[in-house]
Design a protein around this motif. Structure first.
Motif, PDB file in Angstrom:
ATOM      1  N   ILE A  96       0.847  -1.195   0.000  1.00 23.00           N
ATOM      2  CA  ILE A  96       0.000   0.000   0.000  1.00 23.00           C
ATOM      3  C   ILE A  96       0.878   1.239   0.000  1.00 23.00           C
ATOM      4  N   LEU A  97       0.516   2.174  -0.876  1.00 26.54           N
ATOM      5  CA  LEU A  97       1.150   3.481  -0.908  1.00 26.54           C
ATOM      6  C   LEU A  97       0.095   4.517  -0.544  1.00 26.54           C
ATOM      7  N   VAL A  98       0.410   5.396   0.382  1.00 27.58           N
ATOM      8  CA  VAL A  98      -0.457   6.526   0.693  1.00 27.58           C
ATOM      9  C   VAL A  98       0.325   7.776   0.335  1.00 27.58           C
ATOM     10  N   ASP A  99      -0.205   8.500  -0.632  1.00 32.55           N
ATOM     11  CA  ASP A  99       0.485   9.681  -1.151  1.00 32.55           C
ATOM     12  C   ASP A  99       1.933   9.354  -1.508  1.00 32.55           C
ATOM     13  N   ASN A 100       2.094   8.224  -2.193  1.00 36.24           N
ATOM     14  CA  ASN A 100       3.380   7.720  -2.701  1.00 36.24           C
ATOM     15  C   ASN A 100       4.371   7.295  -1.624  1.00 36.24           C
ATOM     16  N   GLU A 104       4.145  -0.294   5.821  1.00 38.36           N
ATOM     17  CA  GLU A 104       4.750  -1.608   5.986  1.00 38.36           C
ATOM     18  C   GLU A 104       4.128  -2.496   7.048  1.00 38.36           C
ATOM     19  N   GLU A 105       3.437  -1.950   8.035  1.00 32.93           N
ATOM     20  CA  GLU A 105       2.903  -2.775   9.121  1.00 32.93           C
ATOM     21  C   GLU A 105       1.434  -2.482   9.348  1.00 32.93           C
ATOM     22  N   LEU A 106       0.686  -3.519   9.720  1.00 34.35           N
ATOM     23  CA  LEU A 106      -0.754  -3.350   9.951  1.00 34.35           C
ATOM     24  C   LEU A 106      -1.048  -2.339  11.040  1.00 34.35           C
ATOM     25  N   SER A 107      -0.186  -2.242  12.026  1.00 34.46           N
ATOM     26  CA  SER A 107      -0.419  -1.317  13.138  1.00 34.46           C
ATOM     27  C   SER A 107       0.033   0.111  12.840  1.00 34.46           C
ATOM     28  N   GLN A 108       0.684   0.313  11.707  1.00 33.46           N
ATOM     29  CA  GLN A 108       1.178   1.640  11.339  1.00 33.46           C
ATOM     30  C   GLN A 108       0.004   2.605  11.154  1.00 33.46           C
ATOM     31  N   ILE A 109       0.141   3.789  11.713  1.00 33.41           N
ATOM     32  CA  ILE A 109      -0.902   4.812  11.605  1.00 33.41           C
ATOM     33  C   ILE A 109      -0.542   5.755  10.467  1.00 33.41           C
ATOM     34  N   VAL A 110      -1.539   6.045   9.653  1.00 29.95           N
ATOM     35  CA  VAL A 110      -1.350   6.965   8.540  1.00 29.95           C
ATOM     36  C   VAL A 110      -2.288   8.150   8.746  1.00 29.95           C
ATOM     37  N   ASN A 111      -1.790   9.329   8.446  1.00 29.53           N
ATOM     38  CA  ASN A 111      -2.603  10.540   8.542  1.00 29.53           C
ATOM     39  C   ASN A 111      -3.093  10.890   7.146  1.00 29.53           C
ATOM     40  N   LEU A 112      -4.394  10.968   6.987  1.00 24.13           N
ATOM     41  CA  LEU A 112      -5.018  11.227   5.694  1.00 24.13           C
ATOM     42  C   LEU A 112      -5.561  12.644   5.618  1.00 24.13           C
ATOM     43  N   ASN A 113      -5.754  13.107   4.401  1.00 23.35           N
ATOM     44  CA  ASN A 113      -6.484  14.351   4.179  1.00 23.35           C
ATOM     45  C   ASN A 113      -7.387  14.122   2.973  1.00 23.35           C
ATOM     46  N   ASN A 114      -8.230  15.079   2.653  1.00 26.50           N
ATOM     47  CA  ASN A 114      -9.210  14.868   1.590  1.00 26.50           C
ATOM     48  C   ASN A 114      -8.572  14.810   0.199  1.00 26.50           C
ATOM     49  N   GLN A 115      -7.266  14.971   0.099  1.00 25.85           N
ATOM     50  CA  GLN A 115      -6.573  14.851  -1.184  1.00 25.85           C
ATOM     51  C   GLN A 115      -5.684  13.616  -1.234  1.00 25.85           C
ATOM     52  N   SER A 116      -5.743  12.792  -0.173  1.00 22.38           N
ATOM     53  CA  SER A 116      -4.908  11.595  -0.121  1.00 22.38           C
ATOM     54  C   SER A 116      -5.308  10.612  -1.215  1.00 22.38           C
TER      55      SER A 116
END
Length: 129
Positions: A96-100, A104-116
């Motif tokens: 999975i790539l979020v904003d390129n 790497e890990e299921l527990s990893q937290i990603v911060n999203l925005n409405n342009q992600s």
């Protein structure tokens, strides 16, 4: 907020894309995968379209150029598909790539925005229940 989900091949070709609604700005990778799989299966189970275009190929489905064709049309089990998807992520069946940026890990937290933009890059076919 809505975020764009893309399915991509290793060469960058987009094979499917849609938007899903995310309630929080911060989400774990596990929650993101669960949300994506649940979204696509709920849509399929409500409408029973001719083809299922999802992250995980349902068992007893035939792969076609337009997606997976189930014979006969049947309700797909969300929990089984989530399990297969989470397992595949851990075994590098897709990344999975979020904003390129690769996650790497299921527990990893990603911060999203409405342009992600969230890209799921499949490395091997995923077969579920």
């Amino acid at each position: 907020m809505n975020v764009l989900i893309k399915d991509e091949q290793l060469n960058g070709t987009v094979t499917n894309q849609f938007e899903i609604e995310i309630e929080r700005l911060s989400i774990t990778i596990q929650e993101l995968i669960e949300k994506r799989v649940t979204h696509e299966i709920e849509i399929y189970n409500k409408k029973f379209p001719d083809y299922f275009n999802g992250l995980v190929k349902p068992s007893d489905a035939e792969r076609t150029l337009n997606g997976f064709k189930l014979k006969p049309k049947q309700i797909i089990d969300v929990e089984k598909q989530i399990y297969v998807a989470l397992d595949a992520f851990q075994k590098n069946g897709f990344f999975i790539l979020v904003d390129n940026q690769q996650l790497e890990e299921l527990s990893q937290i990603v911060n999203l925005n409405n342009q992600s933009i969230i890209s799921f890059v499949k490395l091997t076919p995923l077969v579920g229940g």
